[in-house]
Design an enzyme around this catalytic site. Structure first.
Site, PDB file in Angstrom:
ATOM      1  N   ARG A   1      -8.925   2.482   8.532  1.00 41.63           N
ATOM      2  CA  ARG A   1      -8.523   1.305   7.755  1.00 41.63           C
ATOM      3  C   ARG A   1      -8.746   0.047   8.586  1.00 41.63           C
ATOM      4  O   ARG A   1      -8.703   0.095   9.814  1.00 41.63           O
ATOM      5  CB  ARG A   1      -7.040   1.428   7.351  1.00 41.63           C
TER       6      ARG A   1
ATOM      7  N   VAL B   1       0.850  -1.196   0.000  1.00 34.11           N
ATOM      8  CA  VAL B   1       0.000   0.000   0.000  1.00 34.11           C
ATOM      9  C   VAL B   1       0.885   1.246   0.000  1.00 34.11           C
ATOM     10  O   VAL B   1       0.634   2.216  -0.709  1.00 34.11           O
ATOM     11  CB  VAL B   1      -0.925  -0.010   1.240  1.00 34.11           C
TER      12      VAL B   1
ATOM     13  N   HIS C   1      22.921  27.359  12.639  1.00 31.11           N
ATOM     14  CA  HIS C   1      22.108  28.571  12.535  1.00 31.11           C
ATOM     15  C   HIS C   1      22.178  29.102  11.111  1.00 31.11           C
ATOM     16  O   HIS C   1      23.258  29.081  10.519  1.00 31.11           O
ATOM     17  CB  HIS C   1      22.644  29.624  13.512  1.00 31.11           C
TER      18      HIS C   1
ATOM     19  N   GLY D   1     -14.122  12.452   7.499  1.00 30.87           N
ATOM     20  CA  GLY D   1     -13.028  11.992   8.366  1.00 30.87           C
ATOM     21  C   GLY D   1     -11.887  13.006   8.405  1.00 30.87           C
ATOM     22  O   GLY D   1     -11.311  13.315   7.365  1.00 30.87           O
TER      23      GLY D   1
HETATM   24  P1  FAD Z   1       0.788  -3.044   3.202  1.00 40.62           P
HETATM   25  O1  FAD Z   1       1.624  -1.926   2.750  1.00 40.62           O
HETATM   26  O2  FAD Z   1      -0.673  -2.822   3.372  1.00 40.62           O
HETATM   27  O3  FAD Z   1       1.043  -4.225   2.182  1.00 40.62           O
HETATM   28  C1  FAD Z   1       0.384  -5.426   2.266  1.00 40.62           C
HETATM   29  C2  FAD Z   1       0.595  -6.172   0.972  1.00 40.62           C
HETATM   30  O4  FAD Z   1       0.118  -7.500   1.139  1.00 40.62           O
HETATM   31  C3  FAD Z   1      -0.161  -5.591  -0.198  1.00 40.62           C
HETATM   32  O5  FAD Z   1       0.708  -5.375  -1.281  1.00 40.62           O
HETATM   33  C4  FAD Z   1      -1.183  -6.662  -0.544  1.00 40.62           C
HETATM   34  O6  FAD Z   1      -1.444  -6.727  -1.928  1.00 40.62           O
HETATM   35  C5  FAD Z   1      -0.482  -7.924  -0.064  1.00 40.62           C
HETATM   36  N1  FAD Z   1      -1.375  -9.029   0.267  1.00 40.62           N
HETATM   37  C6  FAD Z   1      -2.480  -8.988   1.044  1.00 40.62           C
HETATM   38  N2  FAD Z   1      -3.017 -10.229   1.143  1.00 40.62           N
HETATM   39  C7  FAD Z   1      -2.215 -11.046   0.393  1.00 40.62           C
HETATM   40  C8  FAD Z   1      -2.245 -12.431   0.109  1.00 40.62           C
HETATM   41  N3  FAD Z   1      -3.197 -13.226   0.588  1.00 40.62           N
HETATM   42  N4  FAD Z   1      -1.282 -12.934  -0.684  1.00 40.62           N
HETATM   43  C9  FAD Z   1      -0.305 -12.140  -1.195  1.00 40.62           C
HETATM   44  N5  FAD Z   1      -0.242 -10.828  -0.945  1.00 40.62           N
HETATM   45  C10 FAD Z   1      -1.182 -10.284  -0.159  1.00 40.62           C
HETATM   46  N6  FAD Z   1       2.327   5.501   6.489  1.00 40.62           N
HETATM   47  C11 FAD Z   1       3.408   6.233   6.831  1.00 40.62           C
HETATM   48  O7  FAD Z   1       4.218   5.781   7.634  1.00 40.62           O
HETATM   49  N7  FAD Z   1       3.632   7.463   6.288  1.00 40.62           N
HETATM   50  C12 FAD Z   1       2.773   8.016   5.403  1.00 40.62           C
HETATM   51  O8  FAD Z   1       2.987   9.133   4.939  1.00 40.62           O
HETATM   52  C13 FAD Z   1       1.625   7.274   5.022  1.00 40.62           C
HETATM   53  N8  FAD Z   1       0.756   7.769   4.124  1.00 40.62           N
HETATM   54  C14 FAD Z   1      -0.309   7.020   3.743  1.00 40.62           C
HETATM   55  C15 FAD Z   1      -1.191   7.545   2.818  1.00 40.62           C
HETATM   56  C16 FAD Z   1      -2.287   6.816   2.410  1.00 40.62           C
HETATM   57  C17 FAD Z   1      -3.227   7.395   1.404  1.00 40.62           C
HETATM   58  C18 FAD Z   1      -2.494   5.504   2.931  1.00 40.62           C
HETATM   59  C19 FAD Z   1      -3.653   4.679   2.488  1.00 40.62           C
HETATM   60  C20 FAD Z   1      -1.623   4.969   3.853  1.00 40.62           C
HETATM   61  C21 FAD Z   1      -0.527   5.723   4.278  1.00 40.62           C
HETATM   62  N9  FAD Z   1       0.368   5.233   5.217  1.00 40.62           N
HETATM   63  C22 FAD Z   1       1.443   5.989   5.596  1.00 40.62           C
HETATM   64  C23 FAD Z   1       0.179   3.923   5.855  1.00 40.62           C
HETATM   65  C24 FAD Z   1       1.093   2.873   5.235  1.00 40.62           C
HETATM   66  O9  FAD Z   1       0.849   2.789   3.857  1.00 40.62           O
HETATM   67  C25 FAD Z   1       0.867   1.531   5.904  1.00 40.62           C
HETATM   68  O10 FAD Z   1       1.006   1.664   7.297  1.00 40.62           O
HETATM   69  C26 FAD Z   1       1.873   0.509   5.406  1.00 40.62           C
HETATM   70  O11 FAD Z   1       1.789   0.361   4.010  1.00 40.62           O
HETATM   71  C27 FAD Z   1       1.617  -0.839   6.085  1.00 40.62           C
HETATM   72  O12 FAD Z   1       2.558  -1.736   5.632  1.00 40.62           O
HETATM   73  P2  FAD Z   1       2.326  -3.309   5.693  1.00 40.62           P
HETATM   74  O13 FAD Z   1       3.643  -3.910   5.348  1.00 40.62           O
HETATM   75  O14 FAD Z   1       1.681  -3.686   6.949  1.00 40.62           O
HETATM   76  O15 FAD Z   1       1.274  -3.673   4.562  1.00 40.62           O
END
Ligand code: FAD
Length: 475
Positions: A274, A44, A446, A182
């Protein structure tokens, strides 16, 4: 026929949690497979979160900076916005970063499998690959990092005029009017983008303040600026109904400052939170336990209730941020490699990339009040910062929270230009167990905004050079 494979560690989900875990495990000598549905790792964060939103916020900042240059006697014409080019440049950033992660997989010999994985038991994954071919992958251990997705919002589910953050980032058009449901960071960041590009943005927030979790004195300067840029910000306000109309979405709202209880908006962005991607993974075939909101329960070593499975990132809840996921992923990989480590941070920085930015880490004043915990709070207003004056950005504030006995730094909050970069120093100070004198005595360059951190520490002793606030005699 199903392909049979074996690996030491399987990581499900290629987001910042998953790929960091996979890379760390490979660096520690494990044989690793990383599985995700996308062409390359990124999750994501890279495909529809942190990175595209920050690219668009950069565009918004350029527009706002050009408008504000009038203060210095520089007048630019209103920009001509080529939406195609904006979209392309953002896509280029994503491509460049995700391709880079694909290369890093190869360099580290992490096997990247493009497909959807489910558990058939604690040590076996069924993977349906992109090309339809199935794989049965046996693993000694796995890390589940499947992330989260936007929460849907009741009254109207399917409408071309309704967007979540993923849809909003596609920037299909610039609506004349946009309602954001939100007042959290995602809504405010995307609202800032659309407002800079020309939309009239209204934000509706059910609670009495924007950005729950952040201290109110930090939110205030940001809200003041947003109220000027946005059409309106409606707090204590609820959306009770939404109906699709020919000319947009008719939204019914209830709240003390709602002038038009039935207003029509061209587009509505729902950003009400989320939820974890914990369904459809075959978790019923494992011993994993979920909490009442669907987050996976883990301990400080990121172990689930299943001895073979670890979980990290958004799917385990807490601060749903990329850097939290990354650090959890690295801890899980180290534990699997036999190291006795745990995820026990003192400070997870949170940054809202609006203009001005708002950032905080460690203990907040709000949290201390809730816990009835004694703290000292010192503030350095940026009106006293030379650097802020040269940027015409004196609205900022740096705030330090310390232990009243030991002066140990417990928390830091910053609102202002570049707060997201500055807060890293606060996180380091907290993790290192620094006291206010350490920060006060560290020579900061500074003129920089970083001096406001040093001066907020000096203020604790009544000795900040650029503000006169003597220490009370009784202290
Ligand atoms: P994710 O990044 O959610 O990745 C999970 C992956 O698992 C995805 O690619 C998905 O396709 C894959 N997946 C799921 N199920 C399966 C399966 N069964 N088999 C194979 N693959 C699968 N965080 C920050 O720290 N700074 C920011 O500025 C920030 N901005 C954001 C802006 C937006 C608009 C959004 C929506 C989120 C933002 N976030 C930000 C939050 C951040 O994106 C998430 O906290 C982070 O991506 C979480 O990482 P993760 O590794 O848990 O999973």
């Amino acid at each position: 026929m199903t392909d049979q494979k074996k690996t030491q560690l399987a990581v499900i989900g290629g987001g910042p949690g998953g790929y960091s875990a996979a890379f760390m495990a490979a660096d520690l000598g494990l044989k690793v497979a990383l599985i995700d549905v996308e062409e390359n790792p990124g999750g994501v964060c890279l495909y529809r979160g942190c990175i595209p939103s920050k690219a668009l916020l950069h565009v918004a900042k350029v527009i706002n900076d050009a408008r504000e240059a009038a203060h210095w006697g520089l007048k630019f014409k209103e920009p001509e916005i080529d939406l195609n080019r904006v979209r392309e440049s953002t896509a280029e950033v994503i491509r460049q970063m995700t391709n880079g992660l694909g290369q890093l997989c190869k360099a580290r010999q992490v096997e990247y499998i493009r497909g959807l994985a489910t558990y058939s038991d604690s040590q076996t994954l069924n993977i349906v690959q992109q090309d339809g071919n199935p794989i049965r992958l046996q693993c000694e251990a796995s890390i589940l990092a499947a992330g989260s997705r936007p929460t849907r919002f009741g009254p109207l589910i399917d409408s071309p005029n309704l967007m979540n953050s993923t849809g909003a980032l596609k920037l299909e058009e610039i609506p004349k009017s946009l309602l954001i449901i939100g007042g959290g960071y995602i809504g405010l960041e995307l609202g800032s983008v659309y407002s800079a590009l020309g939309s009239k943005v209204t934000v509706v927030e059910m609670t009495d303040g924007l950005l729950p979790g952040a201290d109110r004195d930090l939110v205030k300067p940001l809200q003041f600026i947003m109220e000027k840029r946005f059409e309106q910000i409606l707090l204590n306000t609820k959306v009770t109904d939404m109906k699709e109309q020919k000319n947009g979405v008719k939204v019914t709202m209830e709240g003390p400052n709602v002038k038009k209880p039935n207003a029509i908006f061209d587009k509505v962005l729902v950003s009400v939170g989320r939820k974890p991607n914990s369904s459809g993974l075959g978790l019923e075939n494992t011993q994993i336990k979920l909490d009442e909101r669907g987050f996976i329960i883990v301990n400080e070593q990121m172990r689930t209730d299943d001895p073979h499975i670890f979980a990290i990132g958004d799917i385990v809840g807490g601060a749903m941020l990329a850097h939290k996921a990354t650090h959890e992923g690295r801890v899980a990989a180290e534990v699997i490699a036999g190291h006795n480590v745990a995820f026990e941070p003192l400070a997870i920085p949170a940054v809202v990339f609006t203009d001005p930015e708002l950032a905080w880490c460690g203990l907040t004043e709000t949290q201390a009040l809730k816990e009835d915990r004694a703290i000292s709070v010192t503030r350095f207003p940026w009106a006293a910062s030379g650097r802020a004056a040269t940027l015409n950005r004196s609205e900022g504030l740096t705030k330090l929270i310390t232990d009243p006995e030991s002066n140990q730094i417990l928390g830091m909050g910053i609102v202002g230009n570049g707060a997201g970069e500055l807060i890293a120093e606060g996180a380091l100070a907290i993790e290192m167990g620094a006291v206010a004198r350490d920060l006060d005595l560290t020579i900061h360059p500074h003129p920089t905004l970083s001096e406001t951190l040093m001066e907020s520490a000096g203020a604790l002793f009544g000795q900040s050079t650029h503000i006169y606030r003597p220490k009370k005699k009784t202290e």
